[in-house]
Design a protein around this motif. Structure first.
Motif, PDB file in Angstrom:
ATOM      1  N   ASN A  58       0.811  -1.226   0.000  1.00 17.21           N
ATOM      2  CA  ASN A  58       0.000   0.000   0.000  1.00 17.21           C
ATOM      3  C   ASN A  58       0.838   1.267   0.000  1.00 17.21           C
ATOM      4  O   ASN A  58       0.358   2.323  -0.383  1.00 17.21           O
ATOM      5  CB  ASN A  58      -0.955  -0.004   1.197  1.00 17.21           C
ATOM      6  CG  ASN A  58      -2.085  -0.993   0.979  1.00 17.21           C
ATOM      7  OD1 ASN A  58      -2.274  -1.481  -0.146  1.00 17.21           O
ATOM      8  ND2 ASN A  58      -2.828  -1.294   2.032  1.00 17.21           N
ATOM      9  N   ASN A  59       2.072   1.164   0.436  1.00 16.78           N
ATOM     10  CA  ASN A  59       2.926   2.344   0.314  1.00 16.78           C
ATOM     11  C   ASN A  59       3.116   2.657  -1.171  1.00 16.78           C
ATOM     12  O   ASN A  59       2.982   3.813  -1.595  1.00 16.78           O
ATOM     13  CB  ASN A  59       4.265   2.101   1.022  1.00 16.78           C
ATOM     14  CG  ASN A  59       5.098   3.369   1.174  1.00 16.78           C
ATOM     15  OD1 ASN A  59       6.147   3.504   0.561  1.00 16.78           O
ATOM     16  ND2 ASN A  59       4.633   4.311   1.979  1.00 16.78           N
ATOM     17  N   GLY A  60       3.378   1.630  -1.937  1.00 18.02           N
ATOM     18  CA  GLY A  60       3.466   1.802  -3.396  1.00 18.02           C
ATOM     19  C   GLY A  60       2.158   2.356  -3.939  1.00 18.02           C
ATOM     20  O   GLY A  60       2.150   3.222  -4.828  1.00 18.02           O
ATOM     21  N   LEU A 123      10.375  10.546  -5.386  1.00 22.37           N
ATOM     22  CA  LEU A 123       9.458  10.235  -4.290  1.00 22.37           C
ATOM     23  C   LEU A 123       9.566   8.759  -3.985  1.00 22.37           C
ATOM     24  O   LEU A 123       9.415   7.910  -4.873  1.00 22.37           O
ATOM     25  CB  LEU A 123       8.030  10.612  -4.688  1.00 22.37           C
ATOM     26  CG  LEU A 123       7.865  12.135  -4.784  1.00 22.37           C
ATOM     27  CD1 LEU A 123       6.816  12.522  -5.780  1.00 22.37           C
ATOM     28  CD2 LEU A 123       7.547  12.696  -3.410  1.00 22.37           C
ATOM     29  N   ASP A 124       9.846   8.464  -2.747  1.00 18.95           N
ATOM     30  CA  ASP A 124      10.092   7.080  -2.344  1.00 18.95           C
ATOM     31  C   ASP A 124       8.824   6.471  -1.758  1.00 18.95           C
ATOM     32  O   ASP A 124       8.425   6.805  -0.641  1.00 18.95           O
ATOM     33  CB  ASP A 124      11.247   7.076  -1.324  1.00 18.95           C
ATOM     34  CG  ASP A 124      11.197   5.856  -0.433  1.00 18.95           C
ATOM     35  OD1 ASP A 124      10.872   4.767  -0.935  1.00 18.95           O
ATOM     36  OD2 ASP A 124      11.489   6.002   0.779  1.00 18.95           O
ATOM     37  N   ALA A 125       8.200   5.566  -2.531  1.00 19.23           N
ATOM     38  CA  ALA A 125       7.013   4.848  -2.048  1.00 19.23           C
ATOM     39  C   ALA A 125       7.251   3.344  -2.213  1.00 19.23           C
ATOM     40  O   ALA A 125       6.377   2.605  -2.650  1.00 19.23           O
ATOM     41  CB  ALA A 125       5.778   5.308  -2.829  1.00 19.23           C
ATOM     42  N   LEU A 126       8.461   2.921  -1.869  1.00 19.29           N
ATOM     43  CA  LEU A 126       8.780   1.492  -2.023  1.00 19.29           C
ATOM     44  C   LEU A 126       8.191   0.681  -0.866  1.00 19.29           C
ATOM     45  O   LEU A 126       7.472  -0.283  -1.067  1.00 19.29           O
ATOM     46  CB  LEU A 126      10.305   1.307  -2.073  1.00 19.29           C
ATOM     47  CG  LEU A 126      10.996   1.797  -3.348  1.00 19.29           C
ATOM     48  CD1 LEU A 126      12.507   1.748  -3.197  1.00 19.29           C
ATOM     49  CD2 LEU A 126      10.557   0.978  -4.562  1.00 19.29           C
ATOM     50  N   PHE A 127       8.514   1.071   0.347  1.00 18.81           N
ATOM     51  CA  PHE A 127       7.987   0.378   1.528  1.00 18.81           C
ATOM     52  C   PHE A 127       7.554   1.399   2.576  1.00 18.81           C
ATOM     53  O   PHE A 127       8.214   2.409   2.773  1.00 18.81           O
ATOM     54  CB  PHE A 127       9.048  -0.522   2.172  1.00 18.81           C
ATOM     55  CG  PHE A 127       9.449  -1.676   1.310  1.00 18.81           C
ATOM     56  CD1 PHE A 127       8.674  -2.828   1.244  1.00 18.81           C
ATOM     57  CD2 PHE A 127      10.595  -1.607   0.541  1.00 18.81           C
ATOM     58  CE1 PHE A 127       9.038  -3.887   0.440  1.00 18.81           C
ATOM     59  CE2 PHE A 127      10.972  -2.663  -0.269  1.00 18.81           C
ATOM     60  CZ  PHE A 127      10.193  -3.810  -0.327  1.00 18.81           C
ATOM     61  N   GLY A 128       6.473   1.079   3.266  1.00 15.96           N
ATOM     62  CA  GLY A 128       6.011   1.933   4.354  1.00 15.96           C
ATOM     63  C   GLY A 128       6.124   1.181   5.662  1.00 15.96           C
ATOM     64  O   GLY A 128       7.098   0.453   5.887  1.00 15.96           O
ATOM     65  N   ALA A 155      10.350  11.047   1.128  1.00 16.76           N
ATOM     66  CA  ALA A 155       9.817   9.708   1.420  1.00 16.76           C
ATOM     67  C   ALA A 155       8.339   9.805   1.770  1.00 16.76           C
ATOM     68  O   ALA A 155       7.900  10.774   2.389  1.00 16.76           O
ATOM     69  CB  ALA A 155      10.581   9.094   2.586  1.00 16.76           C
ATOM     70  N   ILE A 156       7.595   8.790   1.368  1.00 14.66           N
ATOM     71  CA  ILE A 156       6.185   8.728   1.728  1.00 14.66           C
ATOM     72  C   ILE A 156       6.013   7.767   2.902  1.00 14.66           C
ATOM     73  O   ILE A 156       6.439   6.613   2.832  1.00 14.66           O
ATOM     74  CB  ILE A 156       5.332   8.302   0.516  1.00 14.66           C
ATOM     75  CG1 ILE A 156       5.433   9.398  -0.549  1.00 14.66           C
ATOM     76  CG2 ILE A 156       3.881   8.062   0.920  1.00 14.66           C
ATOM     77  CD1 ILE A 156       4.676   9.150  -1.812  1.00 14.66           C
ATOM     78  N   ASP A 157       5.467   8.268   3.946  1.00 10.73           N
ATOM     79  CA  ASP A 157       5.179   7.605   5.215  1.00 10.73           C
ATOM     80  C   ASP A 157       6.424   7.331   6.055  1.00 10.73           C
ATOM     81  O   ASP A 157       6.473   7.666   7.224  1.00 10.73           O
ATOM     82  CB  ASP A 157       4.364   6.314   5.015  1.00 10.73           C
ATOM     83  CG  ASP A 157       3.542   6.021   6.259  1.00 10.73           C
ATOM     84  OD1 ASP A 157       3.285   6.969   7.020  1.00 10.73           O
ATOM     85  OD2 ASP A 157       3.151   4.856   6.463  1.00 10.73           O
ATOM     86  N   ILE A 158       7.405   6.664   5.465  1.00  5.76           N
ATOM     87  CA  ILE A 158       8.636   6.365   6.209  1.00  5.76           C
ATOM     88  C   ILE A 158       9.696   6.062   5.145  1.00  5.76           C
ATOM     89  O   ILE A 158       9.353   5.518   4.096  1.00  5.76           O
ATOM     90  CB  ILE A 158       8.384   5.177   7.178  1.00  5.76           C
ATOM     91  CG1 ILE A 158       9.568   4.882   8.076  1.00  5.76           C
ATOM     92  CG2 ILE A 158       7.951   3.927   6.456  1.00  5.76           C
ATOM     93  CD1 ILE A 158       9.200   3.995   9.278  1.00  5.76           C
ATOM     94  N   PRO A 159      10.941   6.456   5.346  1.00  4.69           N
ATOM     95  CA  PRO A 159      11.937   6.134   4.329  1.00  4.69           C
ATOM     96  C   PRO A 159      12.019   4.613   4.139  1.00  4.69           C
ATOM     97  O   PRO A 159      12.076   3.875   5.128  1.00  4.69           O
ATOM     98  CB  PRO A 159      13.250   6.675   4.908  1.00  4.69           C
ATOM     99  CG  PRO A 159      12.842   7.641   5.962  1.00  4.69           C
ATOM    100  CD  PRO A 159      11.523   7.184   6.489  1.00  4.69           C
ATOM    101  N   SER A 160      11.995   4.170   2.910  1.00  6.92           N
ATOM    102  CA  SER A 160      11.965   2.725   2.652  1.00  6.92           C
ATOM    103  C   SER A 160      13.202   2.044   3.205  1.00  6.92           C
ATOM    104  O   SER A 160      14.333   2.502   3.003  1.00  6.92           O
ATOM    105  CB  SER A 160      11.850   2.473   1.152  1.00  6.92           C
ATOM    106  OG  SER A 160      10.623   3.009   0.711  1.00  6.92           O
ATOM    107  N   GLY A 161      12.959   0.955   3.920  1.00  5.47           N
ATOM    108  CA  GLY A 161      14.059   0.208   4.533  1.00  5.47           C
ATOM    109  C   GLY A 161      14.137   0.439   6.029  1.00  5.47           C
ATOM    110  O   GLY A 161      14.751  -0.340   6.755  1.00  5.47           O
TER     111      GLY A 161
HETATM  112  K   LIG Z   1       8.439   4.926   1.711  1.00  8.14           K
END
Ligand SMILES: [K+]
Ligand SMILES: NC(=O)C1=CN([C@@H]2O[C@H](COP(=O)(O)OP(=O)(O)OC[C@H]3O[C@@H](n4cnc5c(N)ncnc54)[C@H](OP(=O)(O)O)[C@@H]3O)[C@@H](O)[C@H]2O)[C@@H](O)CC1
Length: 506
Positions: A58-60, A123-128, A155-161
């Protein structure tokens, strides 16, 4: 405001969908629209392209919604979607919507070489918050490409990783964002100094999760917002007199460090207690009288250090001890005697310990048992380490500090960006005000004066700690409106306490 674990956020999200009778992907649409609202100015001003990296959860999905909305508003957008055999439902819905709006999706995998445009924003939406374990090293090439690009990264929600509620070691692949737009709740990891370099500054977006359901969720972790703190602050009463506002003692100082007592005493007065008595060695008498004429000054019998805390100090409503005290043998013995005297009282004054009072206690840990319960200790990280021992990482630090606070029944105010206050019942309150300009000599003395003053005004220790830390940060933020952060001094913080109160009580 509560800080929830990833698991609790997920459950709240599900309950919100049921209670608000939301259709599929409606929350994701809400999140995407809020992100769009925040970002359209950024893209509007720079006219740069958005390059959005989307994962399979859902982050994606949030990234896909944002991409569609930016495209519909006329911005240039490239969407990279990580290939996967199992996308989340809402992710799939938004892939379809995106294609229907005419945006092409570029499929990538972990080894793809990406050529980011020179002036685009990534914009980073790989993982939330759904990242349930550390990314393995197969992700390193992709994350490294992002981090080594010369582009701005949000980053969206939280930086991925980055894991939301657990430690992420420094060598794990994590996106390094300039800013993180976090949804619904602040995640614990966003507040801890060890991960600050990945998070950048963060912006919290309220996506309207169900308040009744939120009420039912228990947590020990809180983020103090303006609304929370406003409820604690007591306005001035019409019939108040200086007695109403209490008497604070500020005790400390040694030859060359009287300034610490000056700052704490001035801060206490500006925070609103009725009377301040400053207790210093004799060498501090003239300094105090000429720099803080509003304070009563009492002196020790010794010239350069404190050798004995006068018994009449115990009559005040609050005592803040330790600023500029030094660690002379006489002062150590004086502190020991003072704590023994306090221990004999049924209703001791409220106590705050700072700076060398903490360092002295670290040298004599057996004296900790003499502290009245719910005293407030305000260590910076080095002082904390002397007090509670080493920690392995920031999550471990919180755990060790909580155990310590419970064992001794004391309140710890761990100073730093997002100062955290730890209570004996296990509650953690992170502060939301302040700025890097406050990392300046004497800022800690100002905080001690503020909290000492609130204790004298009759605030319970818990409220005094939370409100005091908030006011201190707010004064720094008010100062930063007219003074460059590099130039903020402790005296500027004191001068802006009035603005902070005005803002808080308006
Ligand atoms: K993210
Ligand atoms: N707050 C809100 O209310 C709202 C939040 N929203 C958004 O939802 C986001 C959370 O979405 P999410 O739960 O789908 O998780 P997300 O982070 O996208 O990734 C999950 C995928 O990653 C996988 N996976 C996990 N660890 C892995 C690893 N180490 N290496 C590789 N894979 C790993 C995992 O697979 P699994 O763990 O099952 O193996 C799964 O496939 C949230 O951050 C916010 O952006 C809004 O849309 C709506 C309102």
């Amino acid at each position: 405001m509560k800080i929830l674990s990833a698991q609790d956020i997920r459950s709240l999200e599900q309950q919100t969908e049921i209670k608000q009778q939301l259709s599929e992907a409606a929350l994701m649409e809400r999140a995407g629209r809020l992100l769009f609202g925040e970002l359209q100015n950024v893209f509007g001003e720079c006219r740069c392209k958005a390059e959005i990296l989307c994962g399979f959860g859902n982050n994606g999905g949030d990234g896909l919604v944002l991409g569609r909305l930016l495209h519909e508003a006329g911005h240039e957008v490239t969407i990279y979607l990580v290939e996967h055999d199992h996308y989340s439902n809402d992710n799939l819905i938004n892939q379809k919507r995106l294609r229907e709006s005419g945006v092409e999706i570029v499929n990538i995998n972990k080894d793809s070489i990406l050529a980011f445009s020179e002036k685009s924003i990534i914009l980073d939406a790989l993982f939330g918050y759904g990242l349930s374990r550390l990314l393995d090293e197969s992700w390193t090439p992709l994350i490294q490409q992002i981090n080594s690009a010369n582009n701005r990264i949000f980053a969206i929600d939280i930086p991925s990783g980055l894991l939301a509620d657990e430690h992420t070691p420094p060598d794990a692949p994590v996106v390094k964002a300039e800013r993180t737009y976090t949804l619904a709740f602040v995640k614990l990891a966003l507040l801890l100094p060890a991960y600050g370099a990945f998070v950048g500054d963060f912006v919290l977006l309220d996506i309207g999760l169900d308040q009744d359901a939120l009420h039912e969720i228990d947590t020990k972790n809180y983020y103090s917002t303006l609304d929370d703190v406003k409820k604690m602050a007591k306005p001035l009463g019409k019939f108040s007199h200086k007695g109403t506002f209490g008497h604070a003692v500020i005790a400390g100082g040694s030859y060359g460090s009287i300034g610490a007592v000056v700052l704490a005493s001035r801060a206490a007065l500006k925070t609103g207690c009725g009377l301040v008595s400053s207790y210093v060695p004799q060498c501090g008498y003239q300094i105090m009288q000429s720099t803080v004429p509003e304070a009563l000054v009492k002196t020790d019998s010794a010239d350069r250090v404190i050798s004995n805390f006068a018994p009449e100090l115990l009559q005040a409503r609050s005592i803040a001890v330790g600023m500029g005290l030094g660690r002379a043998q006489q002062s150590q013995e004086a502190l020991h005697q003072f704590l023994k005297d306090l221990d004999k009282l049924d209703h001791p004054p409220k106590l705050l310990l700072d700076a060398d009072a903490l360092n002295i206690l670290s040298l004599h840990k057996e004296w900790l048992n003499l502290l009245p319960s719910f005293s407030i200790l305000t260590p910076h990280p080095k002082e904390l380490q002397r007090l509670i021992g080493e920690w392995e990482n920031d999550f471990d630090k919180l755990q060790k500090a909580s155990a310590w606070s419970a064992k001794y029944q004391q309140i710890l105010v761990i100073k730093g960006a997002n100062t955290v206050i730890i209570f004996p019942d296990g509650q953690l309150h992170f502060n939301s005000t302040g700025n890097p300009g406050m990392a300046t000599a004497g800022a800690g003395d100002v905080l001690s004066g503020i909290i000492g003053s609130l204790l004298a005004q009759g605030y319970a220790p818990k409220d005094a700690a939370i409100l005091g830390v908030f006011l201190h940060g707010l004064a720094g933020d008010c100062a930063a409106k007219t003074i460059h952060q590099k130039s903020i001094t402790a005296s500027d913080l004191i001068e802006h306490l009035s603005d902070a109160w005005r803002y808080l009580l308006s």
